[in-house]
Design an enzyme around this catalytic site. Sequence first.
Site, PDB file in Angstrom:
ATOM      1  N   LEU A  38       0.840  -1.215   0.000  1.00 28.90           N
ATOM      2  CA  LEU A  38       0.000   0.000   0.000  1.00 28.90           C
ATOM      3  C   LEU A  38       0.872   1.260   0.000  1.00 28.90           C
ATOM      4  CD1 LEU A  38      -2.928  -1.011   2.402  1.00 28.90           C
ATOM      5  CD2 LEU A  38      -2.768  -1.240  -0.098  1.00 28.90           C
ATOM      6  N   SER A  88       6.314   2.027 -10.557  1.00 29.98           N
ATOM      7  CA  SER A  88       5.934   1.914 -11.967  1.00 29.98           C
ATOM      8  C   SER A  88       5.999   3.215 -12.776  1.00 29.98           C
ATOM      9  CB  SER A  88       4.513   1.349 -12.059  1.00 29.98           C
ATOM     10  OG  SER A  88       3.577   2.284 -11.546  1.00 29.98           O
ATOM     11  N   THR A 133       7.231  -5.168 -18.663  1.00 23.02           N
ATOM     12  CA  THR A 133       6.848  -4.071 -19.556  1.00 23.02           C
ATOM     13  C   THR A 133       7.622  -4.119 -20.870  1.00 23.02           C
ATOM     14  OG1 THR A 133       7.053  -1.671 -19.772  1.00 23.02           O
ATOM     15  CG2 THR A 133       8.537  -2.690 -18.245  1.00 23.02           C
ATOM     16  N   ASP A 134       7.048  -3.504 -21.898  1.00 21.48           N
ATOM     17  CA  ASP A 134       7.765  -3.391 -23.176  1.00 21.48           C
ATOM     18  C   ASP A 134       8.931  -2.398 -23.085  1.00 21.48           C
ATOM     19  OD1 ASP A 134       6.296  -1.041 -23.011  1.00 21.48           O
ATOM     20  OD2 ASP A 134       5.433  -1.167 -25.028  1.00 21.48           O
ATOM     21  N   GLU A 135       8.958  -1.597 -21.995  1.00 19.16           N
ATOM     22  CA  GLU A 135       9.983  -0.551 -21.907  1.00 19.16           C
ATOM     23  C   GLU A 135      11.390  -1.135 -21.760  1.00 19.16           C
ATOM     24  OE1 GLU A 135       8.867   2.921 -19.660  1.00 19.16           O
ATOM     25  OE2 GLU A 135       6.744   2.444 -19.856  1.00 19.16           O
ATOM     26  N   TYR A 158      13.515   3.238 -14.411  1.00 19.94           N
ATOM     27  CA  TYR A 158      12.381   2.304 -14.296  1.00 19.94           C
ATOM     28  C   TYR A 158      12.601   1.085 -15.188  1.00 19.94           C
ATOM     29  CZ  TYR A 158       7.827   0.250 -15.456  1.00 19.94           C
ATOM     30  OH  TYR A 158       6.800  -0.636 -15.700  1.00 19.94           O
ATOM     31  N   LYS A 162      13.187  -2.918 -14.265  1.00 20.12           N
ATOM     32  CA  LYS A 162      12.305  -4.004 -14.725  1.00 20.12           C
ATOM     33  C   LYS A 162      13.113  -5.016 -15.550  1.00 20.12           C
ATOM     34  CE  LYS A 162       8.428  -4.498 -14.320  1.00 20.12           C
ATOM     35  NZ  LYS A 162       7.595  -5.127 -13.253  1.00 20.12           N
ATOM     36  N   ASN A 188      -0.830   0.503 -20.490  1.00 18.36           N
ATOM     37  CA  ASN A 188      -2.227   0.218 -20.154  1.00 18.36           C
ATOM     38  C   ASN A 188      -2.973   1.509 -19.842  1.00 18.36           C
ATOM     39  OD1 ASN A 188      -2.484  -2.967 -18.457  1.00 18.36           O
ATOM     40  ND2 ASN A 188      -0.981  -2.378 -19.977  1.00 18.36           N
ATOM     41  N   ARG A 222       3.098   5.817 -28.163  1.00 18.39           N
ATOM     42  CA  ARG A 222       2.870   4.694 -27.247  1.00 18.39           C
ATOM     43  C   ARG A 222       1.787   3.798 -27.850  1.00 18.39           C
ATOM     44  NH1 ARG A 222       6.955   6.437 -25.832  1.00 18.39           N
ATOM     45  NH2 ARG A 222       7.680   7.048 -23.748  1.00 18.39           N
TER      46      ARG A 222
END
Length: 352
Positions: A38, A88, A133-135, A158, A162, A188, A222
């Site tokens: 959280l 994220s 992620t695609d990043e 980031y 990942k 998304n 994107r």
Amino acid sequence: MSSRNILITGGAGFIGSHVVRLFVNKYPEYKIINLDALTYAGNLENLSDVDQSSNYLFEKVNILDADALSQVFARHHVTDVIHLAAESHVDRSIHSPLDFVYTNVIGTVNLLNAAKQYWKENLDQHLFYHVSTDEVYGALGETGLFTETTAYHPNSPYSASKASSDHFVRAYAETYHMRTVITNCSNNYGPYHFPEKLIPLFINNIITKKPLPVYGDGLYTRDWLYVKDHALAIDLVFHKGEKDETYNIGGFNEWKNIDLVKLLCKLMDEKLGNAPGTSETLITYVKDRPGHDRRYAIDASKINKELGWKPTVTFEQGLSETIDWYLSNQEWLNHVTSGAYQSYYQNMYANR
Ligand code: NAD
Ligand code: TYD
């Protein structure tokens, strides 16, 4: 698979809450354990429609706490993991890269270790599903698509974190024969998206009549996917994906930021009963993001051919549903934008 006790990490976040909702409703025979620290991005309000279900429970745990993770595996006899917990947001990673190393890299390795210890010699009977992620692939030029064999070339803290977590998952499959699967998904959008990311931020700013800060020349591209279609893809890969495989997930839906922002302005004006062109006057070009990736676009043909997945809603439908959701859930928006959000916004956009 019959009865499973599935640990979903990051289930109180944007995508995680959709995955939890789908699994809780669709699989009453599974026990769904939502593990989440959280952070600012995690909100149990996102799950208020399923949190009373008998097959759902919540554990407030940070994935940096290795002992607490081991206890959760033992307490709930965890059979499988779907790992979404992460820091994220690219802009935050530029300000505080170490937070991303801790949660995304060390947190993921902690989770792999907890799973490995608990599953012991039966590693191949359990699944560790890592959501990525695609990043990680870096940036594309004007043409081309990311495939599962595109070399990793992360450009932001980031995406570097990942990419590192993906490598650790692969390494655990190779070294310890842990059964794993990784999916790399494009951007998304949809309900419960925290308003620091482009689409919900701009919806919120249009509602509150604040400037719409478009980075650089606005020609960054994107590939947008409705979050419920991502959740359906995760369901499919969880049940039918091949051991140790990677699948790219994308919307076949590329938009230059400025074109997307103009479409959003048009739809918002229609829904708010504004004169055409009202919201576009809020568009403000601001200083670019450092290391800004020019274009992302996913080749999702592998998951389409092998598992039969494709998006179920068009972008126009998804965006319209998303705007409707934000307009009828302004209390949610007010909750998440009160307090710490204000100082975040001040810091992030003051010098742009
Ligand atoms: P989000 O920021 O909305 O949610 C992240 C969740 O993780 C929050 O509930 C947060 O409380 C929790 N969390 C963060 N740090 C934690 C920690 N140390 N311990 C336990 N919980 C922690 O993120 P999202 O957009 O829902 O993304 C979920 C996953 O999907 C991430 O792994 C992200 O890299 C990946 N992904 C996101 C997108 C996208 O467009 N949003 C696209 C592809 C992949
Ligand atoms: P974002 O939603 O942060 O996702 P990502 O960086 O992971 O792709 O940003 C989407 C695109 O929108 C990206 O090119 C950066 C741009 N952007 C803006 O122009 N202004 C903003 O205020 C934000 C948050 C993003």
